[in-house]
Enzyme design. Structure first.
Site, PDB file in Angstrom:
ATOM      1  N   HIS A  50      -0.616   5.196  13.279  1.00 24.78           N
ATOM      2  CA  HIS A  50       0.348   4.259  12.595  1.00 24.78           C
ATOM      3  C   HIS A  50       0.630   3.109  13.628  1.00 24.78           C
ATOM      4  CE1 HIS A  50       2.041   2.749   9.117  1.00 24.78           C
ATOM      5  NE2 HIS A  50       3.089   2.548   9.507  1.00 24.78           N
ATOM      6  N   HIS A  96       1.660   0.763   2.762  1.00 23.55           N
ATOM      7  CA  HIS A  96       2.616   1.671   2.460  1.00 23.55           C
ATOM      8  C   HIS A  96       2.070   2.728   1.796  1.00 23.55           C
ATOM      9  CE1 HIS A  96       6.957   2.255   3.350  1.00 23.55           C
ATOM     10  NE2 HIS A  96       6.742   1.994   4.467  1.00 23.55           N
TER      11      HIS A  96
END
Length: 743
Positions: A50, A96
């Site tokens: 990430h 997300h």
């Protein structure tokens, strides 16, 4: 100062932080000792996918990122593109996904909050948002709950913050049953000479914490976003952040006010991995060290550990390097807006990332190895096999063409999204010119009488799965086409690359080939990638999502008074198709939703034809000759015509006699580089002559008028019947009525 280690670092603890044994060995080699628990958390956060992009970086470098209008490409909080008159558009899309599956409302809400912060951190005022959503099959027991929560979260945050949602996508497929996708996009306007970056400059300068207080929400969120899901999914609920859009609105105003004072040297929002990532990125980019004193961090919970403070992903927070002489002025602005302002550290010249808590040094690490010199992998990958060709004559024609069209416009994936976008404020700020439901959202640029921006977000995952290279090209081409269909010039794009586990060579192969396809299309269409996000490990119990490389783009309309809409045709207008007759049924929605088959190759994308046909369509619109325009994509010509008829409330009488090929391929084929134009009858010959002169294939299809869509003797459907079918699926699904099969 020696660093004491109170928590033993066991193999289980290392694995629980998502670090592989060889990565842990690399840590030992780097620092020459066992890391503290806080340091382990810092490495875990900074070295996961990430934050580090360790599996994807090699391939992302191959994308075109420069162009005559590009002011700032990838590597900052968002991309920046020149839109003339000293203005620029700042935009980005990011995912997300994992938080939204666990806690749909807050996961989606904080996804919107995070992307808005990325934009206003750069000095831009947000003017538009979009979201691309993917859910599991409609009859899966969790799908309705997830749709409801995500849509409420997106709307709740965006509406309260005050940004119009002008476009997006919602699709369903069984492959998203265990991992939904929430890809949020935001764009803002700034002055080209007043862009703020995250690179720290100068030694001994104050590092300032701005915004909301730090709590325990989101601790470990970045690590969770880099892992596959399994049965322990419910335990991950505490790692989802909680958002407050009203605090974020105050943070926006305070930041923009502060930026006017000349006090800001560097600024970075606190997103994934919170204080850790923002501090490391600012220091590493500027070749500086950072010293943080955690006792000065504003907290809202008692007895927070250094580990929790460093990895908290509490929302609505920023980190800034400040001109020391402007400290009091800066503090006064934030106090006025009811926000925290605290000097929590300083820049240093030793390239170390040092963290002190309660008088004890809890971390002392090489900052470059956490940031821009984090591990990078060249993972093994293999090319995906392609499906066999599927000639149209091997695909069954429908017994009833009208029934087949109704089935498509009323299906889970082709039906109206009104139920979704009516929960979003699409008009706030008063500049929205085209709302969701068309090819692209269009927003006027404040302070200009005629300038506007067009926004679109696109990908066709079934194409990408069948052929990642062509599917990557097609995602770019469709986004470019949707922007073009309004009359706008496509300027640049942002990518949100959602895939499964990159440690599997077949998944890594999908990623590599999709990126190659995206790069080729962006180069051919002069549509550079200026920002983006990669989301990997979208798998549950070994089942990966469909490969979903979402492309969102921005286009410029010099004069919005000449833009085209899909539903603005007039009675008596002539209908012209730009592009070749439909022939390709492989991977089409006709095949999937009517024949229940997923056979055949993805349609090929001829980028030369895309460019030639699109440039011609744009010139027709800008010359004021087109009354309406729509690109042809999923569902082919038939669905495009139906959508135009429903949007305008005017019928279409279509004649396919001149077309070559089987009627079901002409109507439902998903060949690329195609548009439907309506033009006044008195300019139709002129437009066709110009097309011929430019070498652009075209077909005269018919006339606007009446109250039905009539296609030869194949289809005769009243517009009201089309509308009723098109509009009913989503409300029926959300209220648990009717037949809810996805396919």
């Amino acid at each position: 100062m020696t660093i004491s280690n109170t928590i033993p670092i066991t193999p289980e603890l290392i694995a629980g932080h998502g670090l592989k044994p060889d990565e842990y060995q690399r840590i030992l080699d780097l620092i020459g000792r066992e890391p503290t628990f806080t340091e382990l958390g810092i490495f875990s956060a900074m070295w996961n996918e990430h934050c580090s992009y360790k599996s994807s970086k090699k391939w992302l470098r191959t994308l075109p990122t420069k162009g005559p209008r590009v002011i700032q490409g990838p590597g900052e909080n968002a991309g920046v593109v020149d839109i003339d008159d000293g203005d620029c558009v700042v935009f980005k899309m990011e995912s997300h996904n994992h938080p939204s599956y666990i806690e749909p409302y807050q996961g989606a809400a904080t996804g919107v909050g995070g992307i808005l912060r990325d934009v206003f951190t750069m000095g831009a005022r947000p003017i538009a948002a979009m979201n691309a959503l993917r859910f599991g099959e409609p009859d899966h027991p969790k799908t309705r709950h997830l749709v409801s929560g995500v849509v409420s979260g997106v709307g709740g945050y965006g509406n309260s913050f005050g940004v119009p949602t002008v476009g997006g996508e919602v699709e369903f497929d069984a492959r998203y049953n265990g991992n939904i996708l929430v890809n949020a996009f935001a764009a803002g306007i700034a002055k080209s000479n007043a862009i703020f970056l995250s690179e720290a400059k100068g030694v001994g300068l104050p590092v300032v914490y701005l915004g909301a207080k730090t709590g325990r929400d989101g601790v470990g969120g970045a690590t969770m976003a880099s892992a596959e899901f399994d049965e322990s999914i419910e335990e991950k609920r505490p790692t989802v952040q909680v958002g407050d859009p009203f605090t974020e609105k105050c943070l926006l105003e305070a930041c923009l006010e502060l930026m006017q004072t000349g006090a800001v040297i560097a600024i970075q929002d606190m997103g994934a991995a919170g204080l850790t990532c923002s501090a490391v990125e600012m220091g590493a980019k500027g070749d500086l060290g950072i010293l943080l004193e955690l006792d000065k961090v504003p907290v809202r919970e008692e007895r927070m550990t250094a580990y929790e403070m460093m990895l908290s992903e509490s929302q609505e927070r920023m980190l800034m390097v400040l001109q020391p002489e402007k400290e009091e002025q800066a503090k006064a602005i934030f106090v006025k807006w009811g926000l925290d302002f605290a000097i929590v550290g300083k820049t240093t010249d030793d390239l170390r990332f040092r963290v002190v808590h309660q008088g004890e040094e809890v971390a002392n690490l090489p900052i470059k190895d956490l940031g821009d010199q984090a591990p990078e992998y060249d993972r093994p990958w293999r090319e995906c096999g392609k499906p066999a060709p599927l000639p149209a004559n091997l695909v069954a024609a429908p017994k009833n063409y009208g029934q087949a069209l109704l089935q498509l416009v009323g299906s889970a994936n082709q039906s109206s999204r009104r139920w979704v976008y009516e929960q979003y404020d699409t008009l706030i700020q008063g500049n929205s010119l085209q709302l969701p439901g068309g090819d692209a959202g269009v927003v006027r640029v404040d302070g200009h009488k005629s300038k506007a921006l067009a926004f679109s977000s696109d990908v066709t995952p079934r194409y990408v799965e069948a052929d990642p290279f062509e599917g990557g090209k097609q995602a770019v081409a469709e986004c470019w086409r949707n922007i073009t269909a309004t009359g706008a010039e496509p300027l640049a794009a942002t990518d949100n690359l959602n895939f499964g586990n990159p440690e599997k060579p077949e998944i890594m192969g999908q990623f590599v080939q999709a990126v190659k396809g995206i790069g080729e299309a962006c180069r051919a269409l002069d549509f550079p990638i200026v920002s983006g996000n990669v989301s990997l490990y979208n798998e549950t119990n070994g089942v990966a999502i469909l490969p979903t490389p979402t492309i969102a783009g921005v286009g410029l309309l010099p004069d919005w008074r000449k833009m085209a809409r899909i539903g603005s045709a007039n009675d008596g207008d002539k209908v012209i198709m730009i592009g070749l007759d439909g022939s390709h049924l492989g991977q089409s929605v006709y095949l999937r939703d009517v024949l229940d088959s997923r056979e055949g190759p993805a349609p090929e994308v001829d980028l030369f034809a895309e460019r030639r046909n699109g440039d011609f369509v744009r010139s027709v619109i800008r010359n004021g000759q087109a009354t309406a325009c729509h690109d042809i994509s999923s569902g082919g010509l038939a669905v495009a015509l139906a959508e135009m008829a429903m949007a305008s409330g005017k019928g279409l009488t279509i004649d396919l006699d001149e077309c070559k090929g089987a009627p079901h391929a002409l109507l439902f084929g998903e060949d690329q580089a195609r548009y439907v134009l309506t033009v006044p009858a008195d300019v139709a010959d002129f437009v066709c002559a110009n097309a011929e002169g430019a070498g652009v294939p075209f077909r005269r299809l018919g006339t606007v008028g009446g109250d039905a869509l009539v296609v030869g003797d194949l289809i005769a459907l009243p517009i009201q019947q089309l509308r009723d079918t098109h509009e009913s699926w989503f409300p029926d699904f959300m209220e648990g009525r009717g037949e809810l099969a996805a396919e």
